[in-house]
Design a protein around this motif. Sequence first.
Motif, PDB file in Angstrom:
ATOM      1  N   LEU A   2       0.869  -0.916  -0.109  1.00 40.77           N
ATOM      2  CA  LEU A   2      -0.330  -0.337   0.063  1.00 40.77           C
ATOM      3  C   LEU A   2       0.900   1.366   0.058  1.00 40.77           C
ATOM      4  N   ALA A   3       1.985   1.396   0.605  1.00 44.82           N
ATOM      5  CA  ALA A   3       3.244   2.518   1.131  1.00 44.82           C
ATOM      6  C   ALA A   3       3.234   2.608  -0.675  1.00 44.82           C
ATOM      7  N   MET A   4       3.799   1.236  -1.156  1.00 45.68           N
ATOM      8  CA  MET A   4       4.604   1.733  -2.305  1.00 45.68           C
ATOM      9  C   MET A   4       3.962   1.924  -3.481  1.00 45.68           C
ATOM     10  N   GLU A   5       2.366   1.312  -3.282  1.00 47.88           N
ATOM     11  CA  GLU A   5       0.798   1.922  -4.168  1.00 47.88           C
ATOM     12  C   GLU A   5       1.065   3.570  -4.101  1.00 47.88           C
ATOM     13  N   ARG A   6       1.000   4.393  -2.700  1.00 46.46           N
ATOM     14  CA  ARG A   6       0.507   5.461  -2.783  1.00 46.46           C
ATOM     15  C   ARG A   6       2.256   6.340  -2.692  1.00 46.46           C
ATOM     16  N   MET A  46       1.158   3.738 -14.015  1.00 44.69           N
ATOM     17  CA  MET A  46       0.934   2.466 -14.382  1.00 44.69           C
ATOM     18  C   MET A  46       1.658   1.730 -13.336  1.00 44.69           C
ATOM     19  N   ILE A  47       1.991   1.966 -12.840  1.00 45.63           N
ATOM     20  CA  ILE A  47       2.843   1.048 -10.779  1.00 45.63           C
ATOM     21  C   ILE A  47       2.013   1.307 -10.176  1.00 45.63           C
ATOM     22  N   ALA A  48       0.938   2.078  -9.825  1.00 46.50           N
ATOM     23  CA  ALA A  48       0.320   2.019  -8.660  1.00 46.50           C
ATOM     24  C   ALA A  48      -0.989   2.013  -9.081  1.00 46.50           C
ATOM     25  N   ASN A  52      -2.258  -1.834  -6.875  1.00 45.49           N
ATOM     26  CA  ASN A  52      -3.807  -1.961  -6.519  1.00 45.49           C
ATOM     27  C   ASN A  52      -4.266  -3.155  -7.029  1.00 45.49           C
ATOM     28  N   ILE A  53      -4.275  -3.809  -8.469  1.00 41.77           N
ATOM     29  CA  ILE A  53      -4.764  -4.502  -9.333  1.00 41.77           C
ATOM     30  C   ILE A  53      -4.529  -5.651  -8.067  1.00 41.77           C
ATOM     31  N   THR A  54      -2.849  -5.946  -8.233  1.00 38.99           N
ATOM     32  CA  THR A  54      -1.904  -7.291  -7.692  1.00 38.99           C
ATOM     33  C   THR A  54      -3.092  -6.571  -6.052  1.00 38.99           C
ATOM     34  N   ARG A  55      -2.429  -6.174  -5.361  1.00 40.95           N
ATOM     35  CA  ARG A  55      -3.199  -6.046  -3.840  1.00 40.95           C
ATOM     36  C   ARG A  55      -4.894  -6.205  -3.368  1.00 40.95           C
TER      37      ARG A  55
END
Length: 134
Positions: A2-6, A46-48, A52-55
């Motif tokens: 979640l932190a990496m997504e943010r 794109m990375i986020a 998000n989809i993976t999480r």
Amino acid sequence: MLAMERIGYLFGGFAALMAVVYGVWNDFTEPVGVVGLTLGALLGFMIAGYLNITRRKLDGVPPEDDPLGEISDIAGDYGFFSPHSWWPLWLAASSALIFLGLAIGWWLVALGAFFTIPALVGWVFEYWKGPHAL
């Protein structure tokens, strides 16, 4: 996760904002900076989005997002790493020959490609076992 997504969303938003600021500052007369910052923003989004989809596909809370989680919760198999493979050496040498050929001549690129293809196939199929092995 979640932190990496943010962080990805934050980077994408910052790069998008800077693309607009850069474009307004230069009256959109110099497009390279705007294009580069826009591509950077798309990369962050794109990375986020992927994270998000993976999480969301994972069951429950991932171990790295659990505030009460232990370090041992993440422990696991990191994969198989070949201890004594010579194929990366030959692949690197033949790829260097290709890039050297870009400076010297196309004949050297062809010679490098001649050595690169078997080195790449050998490295990919190094541990391939079974009735259809190479």
